[in-house]
Design a protein around this motif. Structure first.
Motif, PDB file in Angstrom:
ATOM      1  N   SER A  36       0.824  -1.210   0.000  1.00  0.00           N
ATOM      2  CA  SER A  36       0.000   0.000   0.000  1.00  0.00           C
ATOM      3  C   SER A  36       0.862   1.266   0.000  1.00  0.00           C
ATOM      4  CB  SER A  36      -0.939   0.003   1.207  1.00  0.00           C
ATOM      5  OG  SER A  36      -0.213   0.105   2.423  1.00  0.00           O
ATOM      6  N   PHE A  37       2.012   1.236   0.686  1.00  0.00           N
ATOM      7  CA  PHE A  37       2.904   2.398   0.702  1.00  0.00           C
ATOM      8  C   PHE A  37       3.427   2.686  -0.704  1.00  0.00           C
ATOM      9  CE2 PHE A  37       3.133   1.251   5.198  1.00  0.00           C
ATOM     10  CZ  PHE A  37       3.013   2.499   5.797  1.00  0.00           C
ATOM     11  N   LEU A 350      -2.303   9.385   4.696  1.00  0.00           N
ATOM     12  CA  LEU A 350      -2.085  10.823   4.512  1.00  0.00           C
ATOM     13  C   LEU A 350      -0.603  11.179   4.598  1.00  0.00           C
ATOM     14  CD1 LEU A 350      -5.068  12.306   6.553  1.00  0.00           C
ATOM     15  CD2 LEU A 350      -4.753  12.371   4.072  1.00  0.00           C
ATOM     16  N   LEU A 351       0.113  10.533   5.521  1.00  0.00           N
ATOM     17  CA  LEU A 351       1.549  10.795   5.632  1.00  0.00           C
ATOM     18  C   LEU A 351       2.298  10.350   4.377  1.00  0.00           C
ATOM     19  CD1 LEU A 351       2.209   9.791   9.361  1.00  0.00           C
ATOM     20  CD2 LEU A 351       2.399  12.089   8.362  1.00  0.00           C
ATOM     21  N   ALA A 354       1.542  12.782   1.668  1.00  0.00           N
ATOM     22  CA  ALA A 354       2.297  14.009   1.941  1.00  0.00           C
ATOM     23  C   ALA A 354       3.754  13.861   1.525  1.00  0.00           C
ATOM     24  CB  ALA A 354       2.201  14.363   3.422  1.00  0.00           C
ATOM     25  N   ALA A 355       4.319  12.684   1.791  1.00  0.00           N
ATOM     26  CA  ALA A 355       5.708  12.443   1.378  1.00  0.00           C
ATOM     27  C   ALA A 355       5.847  12.493  -0.133  1.00  0.00           C
ATOM     28  CB  ALA A 355       6.173  11.089   1.908  1.00  0.00           C
ATOM     29  N   GLY A 356       4.819  11.982  -0.846  1.00  0.00           N
ATOM     30  CA  GLY A 356       4.864  12.024  -2.307  1.00  0.00           C
ATOM     31  C   GLY A 356       4.783  13.435  -2.853  1.00  0.00           C
ATOM     32  N   TRP A 357       4.113  14.343  -2.107  1.00  0.00           N
ATOM     33  CA  TRP A 357       3.962  15.722  -2.559  1.00  0.00           C
ATOM     34  C   TRP A 357       5.074  16.643  -2.068  1.00  0.00           C
ATOM     35  CZ3 TRP A 357       0.832  18.116  -5.921  1.00  0.00           C
ATOM     36  CH2 TRP A 357      -0.288  17.409  -6.398  1.00  0.00           C
ATOM     37  N   PHE A 358       5.942  16.159  -1.188  1.00  0.00           N
ATOM     38  CA  PHE A 358       6.920  17.023  -0.537  1.00  0.00           C
ATOM     39  C   PHE A 358       7.832  17.736  -1.540  1.00  0.00           C
ATOM     40  CE2 PHE A 358      10.992  17.863   1.566  1.00  0.00           C
ATOM     41  CZ  PHE A 358      10.552  18.636   2.632  1.00  0.00           C
ATOM     42  N   PHE A 359       8.247  17.037  -2.597  1.00  0.00           N
ATOM     43  CA  PHE A 359       9.178  17.631  -3.563  1.00  0.00           C
ATOM     44  C   PHE A 359       8.471  18.574  -4.532  1.00  0.00           C
ATOM     45  CE2 PHE A 359      11.059  13.559  -2.303  1.00  0.00           C
ATOM     46  CZ  PHE A 359      12.276  13.995  -1.841  1.00  0.00           C
ATOM     47  N   LEU A 368      -1.074  18.123   4.982  1.00  0.00           N
ATOM     48  CA  LEU A 368      -1.540  16.736   5.067  1.00  0.00           C
ATOM     49  C   LEU A 368      -0.926  16.024   6.266  1.00  0.00           C
ATOM     50  CD1 LEU A 368      -1.433  15.693   1.301  1.00  0.00           C
ATOM     51  CD2 LEU A 368      -3.458  16.093   2.699  1.00  0.00           C
ATOM     52  N   SER A 369       0.349  16.311   6.542  1.00  0.00           N
ATOM     53  CA  SER A 369       1.002  15.697   7.701  1.00  0.00           C
ATOM     54  C   SER A 369       0.333  16.138   9.000  1.00  0.00           C
ATOM     55  CB  SER A 369       2.487  16.069   7.719  1.00  0.00           C
ATOM     56  OG  SER A 369       3.140  15.630   6.546  1.00  0.00           O
ATOM     57  N   ALA A 370      -0.025  17.427   9.072  1.00  0.00           N
ATOM     58  CA  ALA A 370      -0.698  17.932  10.270  1.00  0.00           C
ATOM     59  C   ALA A 370      -2.047  17.255  10.470  1.00  0.00           C
ATOM     60  CB  ALA A 370      -0.875  19.444  10.162  1.00  0.00           C
TER      61      ALA A 370
END
Length: 389
Positions: A36-37, A350-351, A354-359, A368-370
């Motif tokens: 899933s990740f 969501l985390l 968020a990691a996928g959108w960080f860059f 999203l992390s919040a």
């Protein structure tokens, strides 16, 4: 419709047996959890890349008005054209004498066969676990051979092992729009099939009967027997010169490469090779592609979250197995585990997103992390604190 019911009994599984089954489920859950990740993370990068490629395509596309003449100044550029389909020769089925000027001609063969349906329910009686299964049988037209080997009662419901006539699809080798030839990738996108009317055709062979828009290999098409065949014809991309009286128009966005329309590679890495039936502007096509990209993104997000939810549930099922001897405790533990899996899978999803959108969009990633961390704190605040004496 024929039907019958069978009941199978088995002793209730012991504790060690249930524990062993749970261990196997935990392994499956762990694999789904890890997968899933990957789905969630890569989906975000794919969505951003596709959106960037579509924006780039819209900014550089050139709409060509006169498609009957090739313009060398557009060589290598992303072009947008609209016109009617043309093919060099009609497609033909020699077995049934069907011919049509189109891009694709499909012969669809169906066989009248037995189909088995089953409905099962489990219950406990006399210290045993019983499974009651109701089997029903019906005859239907199917495009694939239905194997009757594993039917509960095969003797009275036996199907042939193969079809005497096979389905196939003929595809035109050369397809044009004006002076431009379509690439194989663009031809593959012409896949909106319509059934061909056989009203003006007679029986192609002595043993074939035409009834409506079907050819039947049957003694009585109105009362078919198992093993009988019916054949229909479908076409996609009606081109100029056909006998239908209508011609399909297409709108294409691709790279001009000589006389051919080929894939256009964007700076983001995607290839643009778009074809829509009907007359559409380049803005309408790119808007539709953005909507399709958004829909695909949300579908993969939902799939990734569901995989994570199921994976966590399977990994935590061992706690349910340890207390399944006590009905009230078992139900409470089961509810608690589902709520835990729901909160944890939502937060981790969501985390990961968020990691996928960080860059690409750091502020959105932080938001999203919040939200993900907020879900965890909200769940903890609902847990009553212990009273200290």
């Amino acid at each position: 419709m024929k039907e019958h019911t069978t009941v199978k009994s088995a002793p209730n599984a012991g504790f060690l047996e249930r524990l062993s089954d749970t261990a196997g489920g935990m392994l499956v859950g762990f694999i789904a959890f890890c997968l899933s990740f990957y789905v969630l993370f890569t989906n975000e990068g794919r969505a951003v890349q596709t959106a960037a490629s579509l924006d780039e395509g819209l900014s550089v596309v050139v709409s060509i008005g006169n498609i009957q003449r090739l313009d060398p100044q557009h060589e290598g550029k992303l072009v947008h054209i609209t016109g009617v389909l043309q093919t060099s020769a009609p497609l033909f089925d020699p077995n049934y004498g069907v011919t049509l000027q189109c891009v694709k001609l499909k012969r669809q063969v169906e066989m009248y066969q037995w189909v088995e349906y089953e409905e099962s329910k489990e219950y406990e009686e006399g210290g045993e676990k019983k499974t009651e299964t109701r089997y029903s049988y019906n005859t239907e037209w199917k495009t694939e051979v239905v194997s009757s080997r594993h039917f509960d009662r095969e003797i009275a419901h036996r199907n042939p092992s193969a079809m005497a006539v096979e389905s196939f699809t003929a595809v035109a080798s050369d397809v044009q729009v004006g002076s431009y030839y379509l690439s194989k990738g663009l031809i593959e996108k012409i896949d909106s099939f319509s059934q061909l009317s056989l009203t003006n055709m007679g029986n192609p062979q002595a043993f074939v009967i035409k009834e409506g828009n079907y050819f039947y290999h049957s003694n009585n098409p109105k009362n078919p027997e198992v093993g009988d065949l019916r054949i229909s014809f479908w076409y996609a991309g009606a081109s100029m010169g056909n006998s239908l009286g209508t011609v399909d128009t297409v709108s294409v966005i691709a790279r001009q490469r000589g006389v051919e329309l080929a894939p256009y590679k964007t700076k983001s890495g995607d290839q643009l090779e778009l074809l829509y039936l009907g007359s559409h502007t380049s803005e309408e096509i790119f808007h539709a592609e953005h909507q399709s990209n958004s829909m695909k993104t949300w579908m993969l997000r939902g799939s990734g979250w569901f995989m994570m939810f199921v994976g966590i549930g399977l990994m935590m099922k061992i706690f349910h197995t340890l207390v399944d001897w006590f009905p009230i405790v078992r139900d409470l533990v089961n509810l608690g585990l589902k709520l835990f899996a729901l909160c944890l899978s939502s937060s981790l999803s969501l985390l990961t997103i968020a990691a996928g959108w960080f860059f690409y969009r750091p502020l959105l990633a932080l938001l999203l992390s919040a939200v993900a961390i907020g879900i965890i704190f909200l769940a903890r605040s609902r847990v009553p604190s212990k009273k200290h004496q």
